[in-house]
Motif scaffolding. Structure first.
Motif, PDB file in Angstrom:
ATOM      1  N   PHE A 300       0.825  -1.218   0.000  1.00  0.00           N
ATOM      2  CA  PHE A 300       0.000   0.000   0.000  1.00  0.00           C
ATOM      3  C   PHE A 300       0.853   1.259   0.000  1.00  0.00           C
ATOM      4  CE2 PHE A 300      -2.809  -3.050   2.288  1.00  0.00           C
ATOM      5  CZ  PHE A 300      -3.800  -3.091   1.332  1.00  0.00           C
ATOM      6  N   ASN A 301       0.363   2.260  -0.715  1.00  0.00           N
ATOM      7  CA  ASN A 301       1.037   3.553  -0.730  1.00  0.00           C
ATOM      8  C   ASN A 301       0.370   4.454   0.311  1.00  0.00           C
ATOM      9  OD1 ASN A 301       1.908   6.134  -1.268  1.00  0.00           O
ATOM     10  ND2 ASN A 301       1.964   5.844  -3.472  1.00  0.00           N
ATOM     11  N   PHE A 302       0.847   4.383   1.543  1.00  0.00           N
ATOM     12  CA  PHE A 302       0.209   5.168   2.609  1.00  0.00           C
ATOM     13  C   PHE A 302       0.528   6.667   2.569  1.00  0.00           C
ATOM     14  CE2 PHE A 302      -0.092   0.877   4.715  1.00  0.00           C
ATOM     15  CZ  PHE A 302      -1.463   0.788   4.572  1.00  0.00           C
ATOM     16  N   PRO A 303       1.699   7.076   2.048  1.00  0.00           N
ATOM     17  CA  PRO A 303       1.906   8.529   1.925  1.00  0.00           C
ATOM     18  C   PRO A 303       0.799   9.176   1.083  1.00  0.00           C
ATOM     19  CG  PRO A 303       3.978   7.395   1.618  1.00  0.00           C
ATOM     20  CD  PRO A 303       2.913   6.329   1.702  1.00  0.00           C
ATOM     21  N   PHE A 304       0.288   8.463   0.088  1.00  0.00           N
ATOM     22  CA  PHE A 304      -0.797   8.994  -0.745  1.00  0.00           C
ATOM     23  C   PHE A 304      -2.053   9.179   0.109  1.00  0.00           C
ATOM     24  CE2 PHE A 304      -4.325   8.030  -3.824  1.00  0.00           C
ATOM     25  CZ  PHE A 304      -4.168   9.139  -4.633  1.00  0.00           C
ATOM     26  N   LEU A 305      -2.345   8.178   0.923  1.00  0.00           N
ATOM     27  CA  LEU A 305      -3.528   8.267   1.803  1.00  0.00           C
ATOM     28  C   LEU A 305      -3.392   9.418   2.804  1.00  0.00           C
ATOM     29  CD1 LEU A 305      -5.145   5.218   3.599  1.00  0.00           C
ATOM     30  CD2 LEU A 305      -4.625   7.269   4.862  1.00  0.00           C
ATOM     31  N   LYS A 306      -2.171   9.590   3.308  1.00  0.00           N
ATOM     32  CA  LYS A 306      -1.959  10.593   4.358  1.00  0.00           C
ATOM     33  C   LYS A 306      -1.798  12.006   3.821  1.00  0.00           C
ATOM     34  CE  LYS A 306       0.900   9.735   7.757  1.00  0.00           C
ATOM     35  NZ  LYS A 306       2.047   9.294   8.538  1.00  0.00           N
ATOM     36  N   CYS A 307      -1.624  12.131   2.525  1.00  0.00           N
ATOM     37  CA  CYS A 307      -1.305  13.441   1.964  1.00  0.00           C
ATOM     38  C   CYS A 307      -2.462  14.422   2.148  1.00  0.00           C
ATOM     39  CB  CYS A 307      -0.983  13.277   0.477  1.00  0.00           C
ATOM     40  SG  CYS A 307      -0.331  14.781  -0.228  1.00  0.00           S
ATOM     41  N   PRO A 308      -2.199  15.621   2.662  1.00  0.00           N
ATOM     42  CA  PRO A 308      -3.283  16.597   2.818  1.00  0.00           C
ATOM     43  C   PRO A 308      -3.770  17.121   1.466  1.00  0.00           C
ATOM     44  CG  PRO A 308      -1.196  17.506   3.587  1.00  0.00           C
ATOM     45  CD  PRO A 308      -0.911  16.104   3.132  1.00  0.00           C
ATOM     46  N   TRP A 309      -4.844  17.886   1.490  1.00  0.00           N
ATOM     47  CA  TRP A 309      -5.425  18.442   0.271  1.00  0.00           C
ATOM     48  C   TRP A 309      -4.535  19.591  -0.206  1.00  0.00           C
ATOM     49  CZ3 TRP A 309      -8.787  16.307  -2.790  1.00  0.00           C
ATOM     50  CH2 TRP A 309      -9.414  17.084  -3.775  1.00  0.00           C
ATOM     51  N   LYS A 323       8.652   6.784  -8.714  1.00  0.00           N
ATOM     52  CA  LYS A 323      10.100   6.647  -8.979  1.00  0.00           C
ATOM     53  C   LYS A 323      10.693   5.520  -8.146  1.00  0.00           C
ATOM     54  CE  LYS A 323      11.172  11.150 -10.792  1.00  0.00           C
ATOM     55  NZ  LYS A 323      10.770  12.443 -10.263  1.00  0.00           N
ATOM     56  N   ALA A 324      10.339   5.494  -6.862  1.00  0.00           N
ATOM     57  CA  ALA A 324      10.937   4.476  -5.989  1.00  0.00           C
ATOM     58  C   ALA A 324      10.497   3.081  -6.422  1.00  0.00           C
ATOM     59  CB  ALA A 324      10.522   4.723  -4.535  1.00  0.00           C
ATOM     60  N   ASN A 325       9.214   2.919  -6.753  1.00  0.00           N
ATOM     61  CA  ASN A 325       8.740   1.593  -7.133  1.00  0.00           C
ATOM     62  C   ASN A 325       9.295   1.162  -8.487  1.00  0.00           C
ATOM     63  OD1 ASN A 325       7.327   1.796  -4.804  1.00  0.00           O
ATOM     64  ND2 ASN A 325       5.416   1.042  -5.649  1.00  0.00           N
ATOM     65  N   ALA A 326       9.558   2.143  -9.371  1.00  0.00           N
ATOM     66  CA  ALA A 326      10.087   1.792 -10.693  1.00  0.00           C
ATOM     67  C   ALA A 326      11.435   1.092 -10.541  1.00  0.00           C
ATOM     68  CB  ALA A 326      10.224   3.039 -11.558  1.00  0.00           C
ATOM     69  N   ILE A 327      12.203   1.503  -9.547  1.00  0.00           N
ATOM     70  CA  ILE A 327      13.507   0.856  -9.338  1.00  0.00           C
ATOM     71  C   ILE A 327      13.310  -0.623  -9.001  1.00  0.00           C
ATOM     72  CG2 ILE A 327      15.585   0.848  -7.872  1.00  0.00           C
ATOM     73  CD1 ILE A 327      15.134   3.937  -7.669  1.00  0.00           C
ATOM     74  N   ALA A 328      12.269  -0.905  -8.199  1.00  0.00           N
ATOM     75  CA  ALA A 328      11.993  -2.303  -7.853  1.00  0.00           C
ATOM     76  C   ALA A 328      11.158  -2.986  -8.940  1.00  0.00           C
ATOM     77  CB  ALA A 328      11.261  -2.357  -6.517  1.00  0.00           C
ATOM     78  N   GLN A 329      10.815  -2.235  -9.996  1.00  0.00           N
ATOM     79  CA  GLN A 329       9.941  -2.730 -11.067  1.00  0.00           C
ATOM     80  C   GLN A 329       8.606  -3.218 -10.511  1.00  0.00           C
ATOM     81  OE1 GLN A 329      11.867  -5.321 -13.871  1.00  0.00           O
ATOM     82  NE2 GLN A 329      13.049  -3.595 -14.589  1.00  0.00           N
ATOM     83  N   ALA A 330       8.120  -2.508  -9.521  1.00  0.00           N
ATOM     84  CA  ALA A 330       6.855  -2.904  -8.886  1.00  0.00           C
ATOM     85  C   ALA A 330       5.792  -1.843  -9.164  1.00  0.00           C
ATOM     86  CB  ALA A 330       7.063  -3.025  -7.384  1.00  0.00           C
ATOM     87  N   PRO A 331       4.536  -2.265  -9.288  1.00  0.00           N
ATOM     88  CA  PRO A 331       3.481  -1.266  -9.474  1.00  0.00           C
ATOM     89  C   PRO A 331       3.251  -0.505  -8.184  1.00  0.00           C
ATOM     90  CG  PRO A 331       2.532  -3.430  -9.171  1.00  0.00           C
ATOM     91  CD  PRO A 331       4.022  -3.630  -9.209  1.00  0.00           C
ATOM     92  N   THR A 332       2.724   0.698  -8.302  1.00  0.00           N
ATOM     93  CA  THR A 332       2.344   1.432  -7.098  1.00  0.00           C
ATOM     94  C   THR A 332       0.898   1.064  -6.760  1.00  0.00           C
ATOM     95  OG1 THR A 332       3.860   3.154  -7.722  1.00  0.00           O
ATOM     96  CG2 THR A 332       2.259   3.719  -6.052  1.00  0.00           C
ATOM     97  N   THR A 333       0.603   0.995  -5.482  1.00  0.00           N
ATOM     98  CA  THR A 333      -0.699   0.517  -5.026  1.00  0.00           C
ATOM     99  C   THR A 333      -1.388   1.635  -4.263  1.00  0.00           C
ATOM    100  OG1 THR A 333       0.216  -1.699  -4.930  1.00  0.00           O
ATOM    101  CG2 THR A 333      -1.789  -1.324  -3.671  1.00  0.00           C
ATOM    102  N   TRP A 334      -2.327   2.297  -4.936  1.00  0.00           N
ATOM    103  CA  TRP A 334      -2.940   3.509  -4.382  1.00  0.00           C
ATOM    104  C   TRP A 334      -4.068   3.158  -3.439  1.00  0.00           C
ATOM    105  CZ3 TRP A 334       0.358   7.079  -5.845  1.00  0.00           C
ATOM    106  CH2 TRP A 334       1.045   6.888  -7.047  1.00  0.00           C
ATOM    107  N   VAL A 335      -4.207   3.939  -2.387  1.00  0.00           N
ATOM    108  CA  VAL A 335      -5.269   3.680  -1.407  1.00  0.00           C
ATOM    109  C   VAL A 335      -5.633   4.992  -0.726  1.00  0.00           C
ATOM    110  CG1 VAL A 335      -3.553   3.017   0.367  1.00  0.00           C
ATOM    111  CG2 VAL A 335      -5.895   2.234   0.595  1.00  0.00           C
ATOM    112  N   LEU A 336      -6.926   5.201  -0.527  1.00  0.00           N
ATOM    113  CA  LEU A 336      -7.391   6.404   0.172  1.00  0.00           C
ATOM    114  C   LEU A 336      -8.149   6.086   1.452  1.00  0.00           C
ATOM    115  CD1 LEU A 336      -8.554   8.557  -2.880  1.00  0.00           C
ATOM    116  CD2 LEU A 336      -6.655   9.060  -1.331  1.00  0.00           C
ATOM    117  N   GLU A 337      -8.641   4.866   1.563  1.00  0.00           N
ATOM    118  CA  GLU A 337      -9.411   4.497   2.760  1.00  0.00           C
ATOM    119  C   GLU A 337      -9.122   3.060   3.137  1.00  0.00           C
ATOM    120  OE1 GLU A 337     -13.649   5.074   2.859  1.00  0.00           O
ATOM    121  OE2 GLU A 337     -13.519   7.104   2.086  1.00  0.00           O
TER     122      GLU A 337
END
Ligand code: NOJ
Length: 576
Positions: A300-309, A323-337
């Motif tokens: 999970f990408n928790f910085p996205f969830l925690k990011c203010p408006w 960028k960070a996940n691209a190095i690991a060749q991994a998809p990013t996993t977005w979550v808001l709740e």
């Protein structure tokens, strides 16, 4: 080319919290037969997979995250055959299924812990203060001799739910032993010692047990917590921006070897089985280490969830994780709740009647454990923002998670009597932390009875607010501008438009527009012969004239985009 094998790289996964989804047995608590009755709804929503929060036998002192048997089903939720039926139903509907696994701790009702408690170590002051109790039943847990002759905690570690992370053991006659066991969460959740080979072997068996039943993956609870620093050093004061690895019980290097071991188990299976890590690890580069090719598939990408408006912060957060996940060749996993944080419609709602809106908004972002929950909020704006950001999330490259009720735009419920609240963080702190019950209130399905169709009318385990009358799934079905319709339309389009979702091995999968500061705007280039798509979210206070052309594909509010003018708190998808 998209590899079918890698469906998880762009899957939209829907989280079901079994206590609160649907209650077929009419005892006030949701169950698996209830979930099975909603499979047509799940199919119609347009998701790819379901993640089920823990369904295991449990005393429910942390809503099932306190497991007493990893290979069975909690009787309140049903039987093993119900879960087998659910796996079949979901697969029959073309959906995958993830379940939760909780390796960091067991319940104190787990047979291992019961055996340990029945064999308390002697209160022997000659034993060194920080020795691991290496032999016997306690070897599977962390048990240390207390300081000051056993009278105080072995170190300064704190429980996530408040107070010390250590609990002193009594002997069989009820006298203190001077030995303390570790519980990073509630005292009913003793932490397992993952240096112990028996623990490792047993979990491998549990993974295979469920993979053999056909589940497609696991969401791993507290994936950043299972290794503890050697010698149990005191926790240093952690300052903002520090990697959590400075904390001796989070993000320790030793845990990666365990995930590599789990990956080998998953890789024994066809079709591919996958993991999603719940790891609250910052910065993004450290988080991406969990996603290396021989470790966990997604996290999970928790910085996205925690990011203010805030446009600049959101753009930076998205960029950093891609960028960070691209190095690991991994998809990013977005979550808001999810079931641990305030509903997005409440988190994004500006506090009204206060000149300190910005400061207050920052406080709300602390995930709602100790937020300013008594403040008045503009929920209309909150909901508009939650809808806008949902559309933005679904346009980003990678996989995305939707928590039950998010598709209905439900708000956080604060009006829950103290004696009905069940979150251990509320109980342990005597109500100082409001806790997470407010995002776990049973789903309103229709207006057929007092429990909004959650069951046949037995009062629900947490009370549902009257205001949800307007938000039931049935009401929203017939409203083409409802949050439910928006979510369905977005998921349908996401499938049709090959530019959305997508692989993230290449960061150029997303190209930012250089626009006004209040606009978050990016293009997903065409792929697989399809069209390119632009997503623009207005995070400012005023309507903005967009300079891009393009056919309108979807708007987060039907009146939000007219003649090139995009309203505040609104997202539009355009052809590019
Ligand atoms: C994370 C889970 O999401 C949360 O609900 C639980 O309380 C803790 N882990 C402890 O298992």
């Amino acid at each position: 080319m998209l590899r079918a094998k890698d469906w998880w790289r762009e899957a939209v996964v829907y989280q079901i919290y079994p206590r609160s989804y649907a209650d077929a047995s009419n005892d006030g608590i949701g169950d698996i037969p209830g979930i099975r009755s909603k499979v047509p709804y799940l199919k119609a929503l347009g998701i790819d997979a379901v993640w089920l929060s823990p369904h295991y036998p449990s005393p429910m002192l942390d809503a099932g995250y306190d497991v007493s048997n990893y290979r069975d089903v909690e009787p309140i939720f049903g039987k093993l055959e119900d879960i087998e039926g659910l796996i079949n139903d979901l697969h029959g509907a073309g959906l995958k299924m993830f379940i939760d696994i909780v390796p960091n701790h067991t319940s104190w009702d787990h047979p291992w812990f019961k055996e340990a408690i029945a064999n308390p170590p002697e209160n022997d002051p000659s034993v060194p203060a920080k020795a691991r109790y290496a032999d016997g039943p306690w070897a599977k847990y962390h048990l240390l001799r207390g300081q000051n002759g056993g009278k105080s905690e072995p170190n300064n570690w704190e429980s996530v739910f408040g107070g010390p992370a250590w609990h002193e053991l009594n002997d069989l006659t009820g006298n203190p032993t001077g030995w303390w066991y570790l519980h990073i969460f509630d005292k009913s959740q003793p932490d397992l010692d993952w240096t112990n080979e028996e623990v490792r072997a047993d979990f491998r068996q549990t993974l295979r047990f469920w993979f053999d039943k056909g589940i497609d993956g696991f969401r791993i609870d507290v994936a950043h917590g299972i290794a503890k620093a050697d010698g149990y050093p005191d926790c240093p004061e952690i300052t903002e921006g520090d990697p959590t690895s400075k904390n001796p019980y989070w993000d320790q290097d030793a845990l990666h070897e365990i995930w590599r071991d789990w990956r080998k188990v998953a890789d024994e299976y066809e079709p591919q089985r996958v993991f999603v890590a719940e790891a609250w690890v910052f910065p993004a580069e450290r988080n991406a280490r969990y996603l290396r090719a021989d470790e966990l598939h997604t996290g999970f990408n928790f910085p996205f969830l925690k990011c203010p408006w805030d446009t600049a912060k959101l753009r930076e957060t998205i960029d950093m994780s891609l960028k960070a996940n691209a190095i690991a060749q991994a998809p990013t996993t977005w979550v808001l709740e999810n079931h641990d944080v305030w509903r997005a419609a409440t988190r994004y709602a500006p506090v009204t009647g206060s000149t300190e809106e910005i400061e207050s908004n920052a406080r709300q972002m602390n995930l709602g454990r100790d937020g300013d929950w008594k403040a008045q909020r503009d929920l209309e704006v909150g909901l508009a923002r939650a809808r806008a950001n949902l559309l933005t999330m679904l346009a980003l490259p990678g996989s995305a998670y939707i928590y039950q009720g998010q598709e209905l735009g439900l708000n956080e419920v604060f009006d829950i009597p103290a004696d009905m609240r069940q979150d251990p963080s509320f109980i342990t702190t005597g109500g100082k932390l409001v806790g997470r019950d407010g995002c776990r209130v049973p789903i309103p399905w229709d207006n057929s009875n007092d429990t909004f169709g959650f069951n046949a009318g037995t009062p629900t385990w947490l009370p549902q607010p009257d205001s949800w009358k307007k938000l039931t799934a049935a009401e929203q079905e017939s409203d083409k501008n409802s949050t439910l319709s928006l979510t369905r339309n977005a998921l349908k389009l996401r499938k049709e438009l090959s530019a959305l979702g997508g692989l993230t091995e290449d960061v150029a999968d997303l190209v930012w527009d250089e626009t006004d500061n209040d606009l978050l705007s990016f293009v997903r280039p065409a792929r697989l012969g399809g069209r390119a798509v632009r997503c623009v979210m207005n995070m400012g206070k005023h309507a903005q004239k967009l300079t891009f052309g393009g056919e309108v594909l979807l708007v987060s509010d039907e009146h939000g985009y007219d003649d090139g003018l995009l309203n505040p708190d609104t997202t539009v998808w355009l052809t590019a």
